[in-house]
Design an enzyme around this catalytic site. Sequence first.
Site, PDB file in Angstrom:
ATOM      1  N   LYS A 140       0.823  -1.211   0.000  1.00 37.10           N
ATOM      2  CA  LYS A 140       0.000   0.000   0.000  1.00 37.10           C
ATOM      3  C   LYS A 140       0.857   1.261   0.000  1.00 37.10           C
ATOM      4  CE  LYS A 140      -2.088  -1.010   3.889  1.00 37.10           C
ATOM      5  NZ  LYS A 140      -1.565  -2.297   4.320  1.00 37.10           N
ATOM      6  N   ARG A 155      -9.208   1.031   9.208  1.00 35.55           N
ATOM      7  CA  ARG A 155      -8.819  -0.324   9.584  1.00 35.55           C
ATOM      8  C   ARG A 155      -9.882  -1.018  10.421  1.00 35.55           C
ATOM      9  NH1 ARG A 155      -2.972   0.418   9.058  1.00 35.55           N
ATOM     10  NH2 ARG A 155      -1.856  -1.470   9.564  1.00 35.55           N
ATOM     11  N   ARG A 182      -0.457  -9.206  13.611  1.00 36.21           N
ATOM     12  CA  ARG A 182      -1.006  -8.206  12.680  1.00 36.21           C
ATOM     13  C   ARG A 182      -1.962  -8.843  11.685  1.00 36.21           C
ATOM     14  NH1 ARG A 182       4.541  -5.772  10.922  1.00 36.21           N
ATOM     15  NH2 ARG A 182       3.431  -4.369   9.522  1.00 36.21           N
ATOM     16  N   ARG A 200      11.634  -5.850   4.740  1.00 42.73           N
ATOM     17  CA  ARG A 200      11.492  -4.442   5.121  1.00 42.73           C
ATOM     18  C   ARG A 200      12.042  -4.203   6.533  1.00 42.73           C
ATOM     19  NH1 ARG A 200       5.527  -1.891   4.961  1.00 42.73           N
ATOM     20  NH2 ARG A 200       5.287  -2.999   6.917  1.00 42.73           N
ATOM     21  N   ARG A 248      12.035  -1.258  11.565  1.00 48.85           N
ATOM     22  CA  ARG A 248      10.746  -1.224  12.267  1.00 48.85           C
ATOM     23  C   ARG A 248      10.576  -2.448  13.156  1.00 48.85           C
ATOM     24  NH1 ARG A 248       5.712   0.119   8.349  1.00 48.85           N
ATOM     25  NH2 ARG A 248       4.660  -1.143   9.930  1.00 48.85           N
TER      26      ARG A 248
HETATM   27  P1  ADP Z   1       1.267  -2.127   7.851  1.00 47.07           P
HETATM   28  O1  ADP Z   1       0.258  -1.715   6.835  1.00 47.07           O
HETATM   29  O2  ADP Z   1       2.528  -2.616   7.231  1.00 47.07           O
HETATM   30  O3  ADP Z   1       0.700  -3.063   8.891  1.00 47.07           O
HETATM   31  P2  ADP Z   1       1.275   0.555   9.014  1.00 47.07           P
HETATM   32  O4  ADP Z   1       2.482   1.367   8.875  1.00 47.07           O
HETATM   33  O5  ADP Z   1       0.072   0.932   8.226  1.00 47.07           O
HETATM   34  O6  ADP Z   1       1.741  -0.917   8.714  1.00 47.07           O
HETATM   35  O7  ADP Z   1       0.819   0.489  10.546  1.00 47.07           O
HETATM   36  C1  ADP Z   1       1.720   0.147  11.591  1.00 47.07           C
HETATM   37  C2  ADP Z   1       0.968   0.120  12.935  1.00 47.07           C
HETATM   38  O8  ADP Z   1       0.412   1.439  13.207  1.00 47.07           O
HETATM   39  C3  ADP Z   1      -0.246  -0.815  13.010  1.00 47.07           C
HETATM   40  O9  ADP Z   1       0.107  -2.158  13.323  1.00 47.07           O
HETATM   41  C4  ADP Z   1      -1.066  -0.127  14.116  1.00 47.07           C
HETATM   42  O10 ADP Z   1      -0.536  -0.390  15.397  1.00 47.07           O
HETATM   43  C5  ADP Z   1      -0.856   1.350  13.846  1.00 47.07           C
HETATM   44  N1  ADP Z   1      -1.893   1.889  12.920  1.00 47.07           N
HETATM   45  C6  ADP Z   1      -1.689   2.356  11.651  1.00 47.07           C
HETATM   46  N2  ADP Z   1      -2.843   2.752  11.102  1.00 47.07           N
HETATM   47  C7  ADP Z   1      -3.809   2.534  12.034  1.00 47.07           C
HETATM   48  C8  ADP Z   1      -5.227   2.714  12.068  1.00 47.07           C
HETATM   49  N3  ADP Z   1      -5.894   3.203  11.014  1.00 47.07           N
HETATM   50  N4  ADP Z   1      -5.891   2.368  13.197  1.00 47.07           N
HETATM   51  C9  ADP Z   1      -5.258   1.889  14.261  1.00 47.07           C
HETATM   52  N5  ADP Z   1      -3.928   1.679  14.300  1.00 47.07           N
HETATM   53  C10 ADP Z   1      -3.204   1.985  13.206  1.00 47.07           C
END
Ligand code: ADP
Length: 191
Positions: free
Chosen positions: A14, A89, A146, A128, A134
Amino acid sequence: MLNIILFGPPGAGKGTQAIKLSEKYGLVHISTGDLLRAEVKAETELGKAAKSLMDKGILVSDEIVTGMIDSKISKSLSGKGFIFDGFPRTLPQAESLDNILSKYSLAITITLALEVEEEELYKRISLRGKISGRVDDQDRNTFLKRMQVYNAETSPLKSFYKNKGILVLLNGAGSIEDIFNSLSREIDKKL
Ligand code: ADP
């Protein structure tokens, strides 16, 4: 305005595609993951509260992310549109997004969902993790957590957007360019 949700499990690509699409179509890219990581880096109160959840692969509260989104949207209303990456989400987040957009007489144009098999996702995420450092990308159990959160809370949103008639499913396996081209084709149909 052209308002796109880029949807998919962790590691689906994404972020990579959202950056390319925002450049091509002149959209404001809003990634809740990036916004939260910036708060963590700046050691704000919000960042301190979010860090331990993020490191464990657990979602941050709907109120926090929805507030961040609302303030971002309100600052870019004169642009061509938005591309949402990693948001919404949960069902409450999806409903809040509709409410925020409707305040400005806006709506989501299309939800593009990238589909990738779990083993491929894990490969991409662990690669990554080595590059970005990370914490949430470096541990198999955190990845599984996740995926569990994605399957339980996020994946059901596909029905939410399907019922609105704006969901498009796309294969997220293949080269970055090929996926970019198929995403662009779907967007072009809406222009
Ligand atoms: P990925 O898509 O690779 O899982 P992101 O960078 O989008 O990683 O998100 C990393 C973390 O940030 C998530 O596991 C969560 O803890 C938090 N996070 C990101 N976006 C949201 C959201 N919309 N609602 C709640 N938590 C979020």
